[in-house]
Write an enzyme that holds these catalytic residues in place. Structure first.
Site, PDB file in Angstrom:
ATOM      1  N   HIS A 189     -10.306   6.138   0.495  1.00 35.59           N
ATOM      2  CA  HIS A 189      -9.844   7.099   1.492  1.00 35.59           C
ATOM      3  C   HIS A 189     -10.790   8.304   1.491  1.00 35.59           C
ATOM      4  O   HIS A 189     -11.591   8.498   0.599  1.00 35.59           O
ATOM      5  CB  HIS A 189      -8.393   7.529   1.253  1.00 35.59           C
ATOM      6  CG  HIS A 189      -8.152   8.339   0.021  1.00 35.59           C
ATOM      7  ND1 HIS A 189      -6.922   8.839  -0.298  1.00 35.59           N
ATOM      8  CD2 HIS A 189      -8.986   8.727  -0.983  1.00 35.59           C
ATOM      9  CE1 HIS A 189      -7.014   9.498  -1.442  1.00 35.59           C
ATOM     10  NE2 HIS A 189      -8.233   9.455  -1.866  1.00 35.59           N
ATOM     11  N   CYS A 214     -12.662  15.647  -2.317  1.00 33.27           N
ATOM     12  CA  CYS A 214     -12.081  14.588  -1.487  1.00 33.27           C
ATOM     13  C   CYS A 214     -12.648  14.591  -0.073  1.00 33.27           C
ATOM     14  O   CYS A 214     -12.383  13.687   0.711  1.00 33.27           O
ATOM     15  CB  CYS A 214     -10.558  14.715  -1.425  1.00 33.27           C
ATOM     16  SG  CYS A 214      -9.782  14.447  -3.023  1.00 33.27           S
ATOM     17  N   HIS A 229     -13.858   7.951  -1.340  1.00 30.13           N
ATOM     18  CA  HIS A 229     -13.813   7.404  -2.690  1.00 30.13           C
ATOM     19  C   HIS A 229     -12.569   6.525  -2.750  1.00 30.13           C
ATOM     20  O   HIS A 229     -11.969   6.258  -1.720  1.00 30.13           O
ATOM     21  CB  HIS A 229     -13.788   8.536  -3.726  1.00 30.13           C
ATOM     22  CG  HIS A 229     -12.557   9.348  -3.683  1.00 30.13           C
ATOM     23  ND1 HIS A 229     -12.286  10.236  -2.659  1.00 30.13           N
ATOM     24  CD2 HIS A 229     -11.487   9.403  -4.508  1.00 30.13           C
ATOM     25  CE1 HIS A 229     -11.120  10.806  -2.876  1.00 30.13           C
ATOM     26  NE2 HIS A 229     -10.609  10.317  -3.986  1.00 30.13           N
ATOM     27  N   HIS A 238      -9.145   4.315  -4.996  1.00 28.45           N
ATOM     28  CA  HIS A 238      -8.113   4.275  -6.025  1.00 28.45           C
ATOM     29  C   HIS A 238      -7.522   2.876  -6.148  1.00 28.45           C
ATOM     30  O   HIS A 238      -7.540   2.096  -5.215  1.00 28.45           O
ATOM     31  CB  HIS A 238      -6.963   5.234  -5.672  1.00 28.45           C
ATOM     32  CG  HIS A 238      -7.345   6.669  -5.690  1.00 28.45           C
ATOM     33  ND1 HIS A 238      -7.693   7.323  -6.842  1.00 28.45           N
ATOM     34  CD2 HIS A 238      -7.447   7.586  -4.705  1.00 28.45           C
ATOM     35  CE1 HIS A 238      -7.994   8.587  -6.552  1.00 28.45           C
ATOM     36  NE2 HIS A 238      -7.861   8.769  -5.266  1.00 28.45           N
ATOM     37  N   ASP A 293      -4.682  -3.826   0.743  1.00 29.39           N
ATOM     38  CA  ASP A 293      -5.593  -4.121  -0.364  1.00 29.39           C
ATOM     39  C   ASP A 293      -7.010  -4.340   0.165  1.00 29.39           C
ATOM     40  O   ASP A 293      -7.215  -5.017   1.166  1.00 29.39           O
ATOM     41  CB  ASP A 293      -5.110  -5.365  -1.126  1.00 29.39           C
ATOM     42  CG  ASP A 293      -5.830  -5.504  -2.455  1.00 29.39           C
ATOM     43  OD1 ASP A 293      -6.190  -4.472  -3.056  1.00 29.39           O
ATOM     44  OD2 ASP A 293      -6.033  -6.654  -2.902  1.00 29.39           O
ATOM     45  N   HIS A 294      -7.982  -3.770  -0.531  1.00 26.72           N
ATOM     46  CA  HIS A 294      -9.381  -3.854  -0.116  1.00 26.72           C
ATOM     47  C   HIS A 294      -9.610  -3.189   1.239  1.00 26.72           C
ATOM     48  O   HIS A 294     -10.518  -3.579   1.975  1.00 26.72           O
ATOM     49  CB  HIS A 294      -9.872  -5.312  -0.087  1.00 26.72           C
ATOM     50  CG  HIS A 294     -10.068  -5.867  -1.466  1.00 26.72           C
ATOM     51  ND1 HIS A 294      -9.026  -6.338  -2.220  1.00 26.72           N
ATOM     52  CD2 HIS A 294     -11.171  -5.998  -2.235  1.00 26.72           C
ATOM     53  CE1 HIS A 294      -9.482  -6.747  -3.380  1.00 26.72           C
ATOM     54  NE2 HIS A 294     -10.776  -6.549  -3.429  1.00 26.72           N
ATOM     55  N   GLU A 319      -1.251   7.260  -7.177  1.00 24.63           N
ATOM     56  CA  GLU A 319      -2.672   7.255  -6.865  1.00 24.63           C
ATOM     57  C   GLU A 319      -3.478   7.022  -8.143  1.00 24.63           C
ATOM     58  O   GLU A 319      -4.583   6.497  -8.123  1.00 24.63           O
ATOM     59  CB  GLU A 319      -3.027   8.612  -6.264  1.00 24.63           C
ATOM     60  CG  GLU A 319      -4.397   8.686  -5.669  1.00 24.63           C
ATOM     61  CD  GLU A 319      -4.652  10.061  -5.063  1.00 24.63           C
ATOM     62  OE1 GLU A 319      -4.107  10.360  -3.990  1.00 24.63           O
ATOM     63  OE2 GLU A 319      -5.400  10.841  -5.694  1.00 24.63           O
TER      64      GLU A 319
END
Lengths: 142, 142, 142, 142, 142, 142
Positions: free
Chosen positions: B19, B38, B44, B46, B84-85, B132
């Site tokens: 994100h 951020c 970046h 998580h 996911d991904h 997170e």
């Protein structure tokens, strides 16, 4: 338009400290009976973990209840800098008289942290959890 | 006969996503000040963890509030397959405009998951937690 | 007098980063087949954990293989400051060409960290582990 | 018939203890510089975790390298009973003179535990890991 | 040009299973003495975790020792599908005769998994760890 | 003087047990459909974790809601001694008829533990959480 539900964020910090359980209001026998191994004269220690909950509406621009950088600054100054590498009974004035149990640590943070957090946010501090180990914690809902 | 207390089951799924925090409503300086690291242009990531709570009476025959296989099917389809991904800002339409903070992820799941879960159960979706990292999560009680 | 066995200390740091798997040496079909969901165009992310092992004799005065404050300074400067909140493919030059798998991250740290660590210690850097999630890590013994 | 590979079992015990880092061989300034916050006069504490590895052939009848009940008895008597709720510098004679770092704890257990374990097994004690926290441990291969 | 060091990747899968410890070669008294509570007639259970290590050179194009999708397919078919929700003594033929200790599970996986893994990779299976709980595991280096 | 907020302490114990899901009120086909792999004839198992919450005012002398040694004695006698190394359906009478799901375990502990805990404290048992694995738990607020 319906309002959004409020959201609680929970932030964790850690500190390592020693403590000893003993009460000036109890005789040596009573201290021994009530506190057991925790009454050993030199104290012992823990890696503590503190979870602080802050609750409020999410700001529509920033997507945040409270800016994490502000929260981290408070927790670093009021918790980590004072409590990490400390002996609670000797280094933190409040615990000279008050037995530094998990419960009393939770009550202490529930009392001293809100003013620091609430000047920096429209939210409010809502909960405290103090973990003494993986199998014991104390929590206070404010 | 007295009724049983209701029970809440909490099921966890995980997804890895990237994100970036930036708001079109803020200037570059404000974005930099509010979001700090951020706001870096490429984003970046998580390993997220989502805890979904479903609450209700326990069925006396099955011993369940909700059949886990049904709950897992919903979470696999609506959460893992989509998130996911992914890069939240680009791959999930809602987060094109909304900053993908932990708080906004929790509000999003609190809004979109209940209809999928409640058709499959006599219980109701009662809580969302979005982690997170080990030291930060957001929660919503519905 | 017999010498003491050598001791290895292992220190952990964490960083959050995004990555994307794609090789310029493969066709689009091959990239898709080899990397699956990791080939999605916008990338995804992880909370990484890096374990660095330093091995040597324990100093009889300090009780240490290497002063942790020195080790922490190196890891903060060479790992956290550069990798946290980064997109590996874009922000770390080495991974512009090299696919940022767990294996390649481990090889990278195994190559670039030893000179920083070994000037500050009589020990030697002995191992690297890079965790991408709770169920996958790569390790290199040096 | 080819022999089976040997197997190592690793058993974990935990203890909570306080410690202070200070060396009589260093001046106050040197102690301060080398040990930093760990030199604070009253000490601090940790939840320690000790992993003991025992290696050998698996007994074809019992399926064990060493009977866990025997191993647990040794670890309870030699580690938990002595170290839990202790202040290492004051309650454990060896650490009156030796700085109670993670490294020195690992060396200590690597020296004192094998005779207790090896009388009770055909295997041998093969490794020690001492975790001071989630992000630091010391290990010795015997 | 110097070759790169080899890298080991470690992948984790989980399964829940019941087991009972009893040996036909021991009398009831001996079974009771050797296995204690594990000899209870109906068995008990665990959430097991299996860590499989695969070691080799990293492929310069893919950045991988072994394609994770291939490894996951093997582990799903040979471990999860067979062992999850099983009673080891009754559902897995090998453990009809062999006591299903942690050690014997590790030896079993060390013997049966390599052929499945090595046809799919230029690397080799290098290690097995079987965790029965947070405080006990068995490991085999191949 | 304002009263202190009440504090909840949460204590964790663990036990390993097997279970099987099957209802005498369902046909074999229905059992198969409802319980899936959990209906396998021999059962399977888990490392369970039970979190018990006790809430009340903190005693100003001891700093405790309830003496942990008393709580531990109850949990050892009523939970660990009876449930660890058990097969729930066969060894615990209540689960001969009641399907031993996470939900029913939570309801069971919520009913049977309070009398044991409340004689030993001025507090009251306030919550139960039963974890079957890292990704599933059931909770009851009393």
């Amino acid at each position: 338009m319906a309002t959004s539900p409020s959201v609680r964020i929970i932030r964790t910090v850690k500190f390592s400290a020693a403590h000893r359980y003993a009460s000036a209001k109890l005789s040596e026998e009573e201290n021994q009976r009530v506190f057991g191994a925790c009454y050993r004269p030199h104290g012992h220690g823990h890696n503590y973990r503190l979870d602080v909950g802050v609750e409020g509406q999410v700001d529509p621009v920033t997507g945040m209840v409270m800016n994490l950088a502000d929260l981290d600054r408070v927790l670093k100054r009021e918790v980590v800098a004072r409590f990490d590498h400390s002996f609670l009974n000797y280094d933190i004035e409040h615990f000279a008289e008050t037995v530094p149990t998990c419960e009393n640590l939770a009550l202490y943070f529930a009392r001293v942290l809100p003013p620091h957090i609430e000047v920096a946010t429209q939210g409010r501090m809502a909960s405290v959890r103090v973990w003494e180990s993986d199998d014991l914690f104390a929590e206070v809902e404010l």
